[in-house]
Write a protein that holds these residues in place. Structure first.
Motif, short mmCIF file in Angstrom:
data_model
loop_
_atom_site.label_atom_id
_atom_site.label_comp_id
_atom_site.label_asym_id
_atom_site.label_seq_id
_atom_site.Cartn_x
_atom_site.Cartn_y
_atom_site.Cartn_z
N SER A 49 0.83 -1.20 0.00
CA SER A 49 0.00 0.00 0.00
C SER A 49 0.87 1.26 0.00
N SER A 51 -0.64 4.14 0.66
CA SER A 51 -1.44 5.06 1.48
C SER A 51 -0.58 5.62 2.61
N PRO A 52 -0.52 6.95 2.76
CA PRO A 52 0.27 7.54 3.86
C PRO A 52 -0.15 7.00 5.22
N ALA A 53 -1.45 6.77 5.40
CA ALA A 53 -1.93 6.26 6.68
C ALA A 53 -1.39 4.85 6.93
N ALA A 54 -1.43 4.00 5.90
CA ALA A 54 -0.92 2.63 6.04
C ALA A 54 0.58 2.62 6.28
N ARG A 56 2.37 4.99 7.72
CA ARG A 56 2.64 5.46 9.10
C ARG A 56 2.43 4.35 10.12
N LYS A 57 1.45 3.48 9.87
CA LYS A 57 1.14 2.40 10.81
C LYS A 57 2.12 1.23 10.70
N THR A 58 2.89 1.19 9.60
CA THR A 58 3.81 0.07 9.36
C THR A 58 5.18 0.39 9.94
N TRP A 63 8.75 -1.58 5.77
CA TRP A 63 8.46 -0.85 4.54
C TRP A 63 9.03 -1.64 3.37
#
Length: 257
Positions: A49, A51-54, A56-58, A63
């Motif tokens: 993904s 997605s910036p949100a995804a 940040r959560k990883t 990464w």
């Protein structure tokens, strides 16, 4: 007057060095951005993904650019960089470097950069990778017969088993290295010939040490012949994108002697 002439020469040298630094910095920036964009595209196609949100959560270690093979979780998704992906990254690198060279350097050097683009993309990427692919396919086809001639010692422990595995990897590693060397040599000759036909100018570009930078992935291929999956082989693949920035920087900063 003599002192003034010396001072003028010193000032000119300083100005040239300052301009060269700005050109290299600009070219490096456009090349890195292009390679990063291509790697993001490859990662998305392979299920990661963007997605910036995804992101940040990883955890950073998970990464796409950093994730390594984990033997305790072998099914964990990794970004695979094989032939098509290497070509995409290299093409982005050359395009980014050329764009940076056109933007930041004197326009009189554009033709020299275009010739270097052919050398880098064709001579250092497409022909060598094609050569390695062909050798790899042939090796896989005849691997069983070839390995019959590889001597093995009696396995009486982990050390002997590892030694036998290394021996079995030797033919494939030799094939990879030999085909890569041949590909770089042939690619250099082919790209020089094409540049001469396009630009009507004698080209005698010699092979340089930086020409080997795009082939870190082939080191990973040789390693993978010893072990299909390992933390080290996945680490080699992770450093491929930074090494593939070299062709773009070479293109963008290139000038005729």
């Amino acid at each position: 007057m003599y002192v003034n002439s010396i001072n003028n020469n010193i000032n000119q040298v300083r100005a040239d060095k300052s301009r060269d630094r700005k050109v290299k910095a600009g070219v490096t920036a456009t090349t890195v951005l292009a390679v990063a964009g291509a790697f993001a595209h490859i990662s998305k196609r392979q299920g990661f993904s963007l997605s910036p949100a995804a992101i940040r959560k990883t955890p950073v270690k998970d990464w796409a650019i950093f994730r390594l093979y984990n033997k305790d979780n072998p099914s964990k998704k990794l970004v695979e960089l094989e032939g098509p992906q290497i070509v995409e990254l290299a093409t982005a690198s050359v395009a980014g470097g050329l764009l940076g060279g056109v933007i930041f350097d004197d326009k009189k050097h554009v033709k020299a950069k275009l010739r270097e683009s052919v050398n880098q993309l064709l001579g250092n990427v497409l022909v060598p990778i094609g050569s390695v692919w062909l050798a790899s396919d042939l090796y896989k086809k005849y691997k069983t017969n070839i390995l019959k001639f590889v001597p093995q010692i009696k396995e009486a422990g982990k050390g002997a088993a590892l030694f036998n595995k290394v021996l079995k990897a030797v033919p494939g590693s030799i094939a990879t290295i030999a085909s890569l060397g041949f590909g770089i040599y042939a690619g250099n000759k082919v790209s020089n010939f094409i540049n001469e036909q396009i630009f009507n100018k004698k080209v005698d570009r010699q092979i340089k040490g930086t020409d080997f930078a795009p082939h870190v992935d082939d080191l990973g291929m040789a390693i993978s012949l010893m072990s299909e999956k390992s933390k080290f082989s996945s680490f080699v693949q992770r450093i491929v994108p930074p090494f593939l920035c070299v062709p773009g920087i070479e293109v963008g900063t290139h000038r005729d002697n």
